[in-house]
Design a protein around this motif. Sequence first.
Motif, PDB file in Angstrom:
ATOM      1  N   HIS A  97       0.831  -1.207   0.000  1.00  0.00           N
ATOM      2  CA  HIS A  97       0.000   0.000   0.000  1.00  0.00           C
ATOM      3  C   HIS A  97       0.863   1.255   0.000  1.00  0.00           C
ATOM      4  O   HIS A  97       2.041   1.212   0.381  1.00  0.00           O
ATOM      5  CB  HIS A  97      -0.971   0.010   1.180  1.00  0.00           C
ATOM      6  N   ASP A 130       6.636   1.397   5.647  1.00  0.00           N
ATOM      7  CA  ASP A 130       5.207   1.042   5.773  1.00  0.00           C
ATOM      8  C   ASP A 130       4.402   1.958   4.876  1.00  0.00           C
ATOM      9  O   ASP A 130       3.873   2.956   5.338  1.00  0.00           O
ATOM     10  CB  ASP A 130       4.786   1.162   7.237  1.00  0.00           C
ATOM     11  N   ASP A 131       4.277   1.658   3.636  1.00  0.00           N
ATOM     12  CA  ASP A 131       4.667   0.422   2.990  1.00  0.00           C
ATOM     13  C   ASP A 131       5.150   0.756   1.573  1.00  0.00           C
ATOM     14  O   ASP A 131       4.976  -0.009   0.649  1.00  0.00           O
ATOM     15  CB  ASP A 131       3.438  -0.501   2.984  1.00  0.00           C
ATOM     16  N   GLU A 163      -5.058   1.362   3.199  1.00  0.00           N
ATOM     17  CA  GLU A 163      -4.754   0.317   4.184  1.00  0.00           C
ATOM     18  C   GLU A 163      -4.761   0.849   5.609  1.00  0.00           C
ATOM     19  O   GLU A 163      -5.316   0.229   6.521  1.00  0.00           O
ATOM     20  CB  GLU A 163      -3.391  -0.320   3.885  1.00  0.00           C
ATOM     21  N   GLU A 164      -4.155   2.013   5.807  1.00  0.00           N
ATOM     22  CA  GLU A 164      -4.042   2.540   7.173  1.00  0.00           C
ATOM     23  C   GLU A 164      -5.394   3.011   7.707  1.00  0.00           C
ATOM     24  O   GLU A 164      -5.509   3.400   8.862  1.00  0.00           O
ATOM     25  CB  GLU A 164      -3.005   3.672   7.225  1.00  0.00           C
ATOM     26  N   ASP A 191       3.800  -6.140   3.630  1.00  0.00           N
ATOM     27  CA  ASP A 191       3.389  -5.074   4.556  1.00  0.00           C
ATOM     28  C   ASP A 191       3.466  -5.533   5.997  1.00  0.00           C
ATOM     29  O   ASP A 191       2.760  -5.023   6.849  1.00  0.00           O
ATOM     30  CB  ASP A 191       1.945  -4.643   4.216  1.00  0.00           C
TER      31      ASP A 191
HETATM   32 ZN   LIG Z   1       1.315  -0.987   6.326  1.00  0.00          ZN
END
Ligand SMILES: [Zn+2]
Length: 472
Positions: A97, A130-131, A163-164, A191
């Motif tokens: 991501h 990340d990431d 994603e977060e 990830d």
């Molecule tokens: Zn991540």
Amino acid sequence: MDCTTARAFIDRLWDDEVIPNLVDYIRIPNKSPAFDPDWQAHGHMERAVAQFSAWARAKTAAIAGASVEVVRLDGRTPVIFIDIPGAGSETVLLYGHLDKQPEMAGWAEGLGPWIPALKDGKLYGRGGADDGYAMFGALAAILALKAQGVAHARCAILIEACEESGSYDLPFYVDYLAARLGSPSLVVCLDSGCANYEQLWLTTSLRGMIGGTLTVKVLEEGVHSGDASGIVASSFRILRTLISRIEDEATGEILPQAFAAQIPPGRIEEAKIAAQALGAEVYSKFPFVAGMKPMKDDPAELILNRTWRPALSTTGLEGAPRLQDAGNVLRPATAAKLSLRLPPTVDADAAGDALKALLEAEPPYGAQVTFELEKAGSGWNAPPLADWLRASVDKASKAAFGRGAAMMGEGGSIPFMGMLGEKYPKAQFVITGVLGPHSNAHGPNEFLHIATGKGVTLAVAQVLADHYAWGR
Ligand SMILES: [Zn+2]
């Protein structure tokens, strides 16, 4: 695959292109939509997507049949979908991501979330590890195979931008792209974490999570505490009482059965082996203050606590003034943001309902108590590793790091993995990453350990080569 040649190729590509790209990417404050509701107007996400897709296009231009597409569903964060044809009939799905966590305070002097800094083999800044590195690592691995004519299966690289925030846009893309994704026999997720920088770590489980806001109201407005205390119960004390329904405040143990799971014997065994490899590293990676000790002495128990047992964090508090502004007032209300991590096999929706019911039942003194559930995501327990993959990751780890692969559950969540596990029950999973000791994703001073990024890339190349040999 000739590992020496592949390593030289990957090292050069990382040094010449991947790191400079990540340096530029760190400068972009493309926070995940949960942390930047105006992300569309701000355009940071767009810049990151443009940068990533431009590199992917340049690197795949010479590959016959390859395509790089920015897929956009109305009102949703975009997804980069890279399709690289391969030999045979199998498909590999590689995932990462490009949205980021917010800034957080506490960055060391000279460092900052949007300030890339190269120091001691590490690239500091938000989102490198990340990431951001994932797409570059996945493509670099494929290019390393192409460079020496090693066959691999068709590779679909999916890079999301939500994603977060819990990947809430991703299911729509997985549905939309279903026909093009096919039915992958291998999923590679870049990830996750590693417990040290000395070997390849496979994530065998992820915890689930439920989170929400607990609010306790006792008065319509604040009153003199000398006048009211002893007659009006403190909203903070009631909040504490309610939390004790869930958590033993002396040990941190989560009490209700609704949040517990039977730990599979194999996972207990795995935790013992990981504890032997890590020893005190299980806890020494955390920045404890002087005199502070971990919650248990036995590293294997700590690993199980972190991966297979529920645990509560209070991640936000409201209803109290800053200390310098605090007068002698019995405050009208206290609210806390609760984040309850769940064992991999616990159903998060059911756990969320149970949590709400427990907290709201019979409020002390008839106080107004509400628990607003904001997120619920189930965890994931990996299917058993196929023999070919067990051998492959070990070989890959030895080639990349000089030491065999290790396995451990992770304490965090990757919502997408549970989703994929359900969608592709026959797929094998390689979930790995560069988030090792002190790399501090989500916190201040996040860094990408560059040697590990290169090592993981080489390991992925090896696994892709072995996957093709298996599926042939
Ligand atoms: Zn991540």
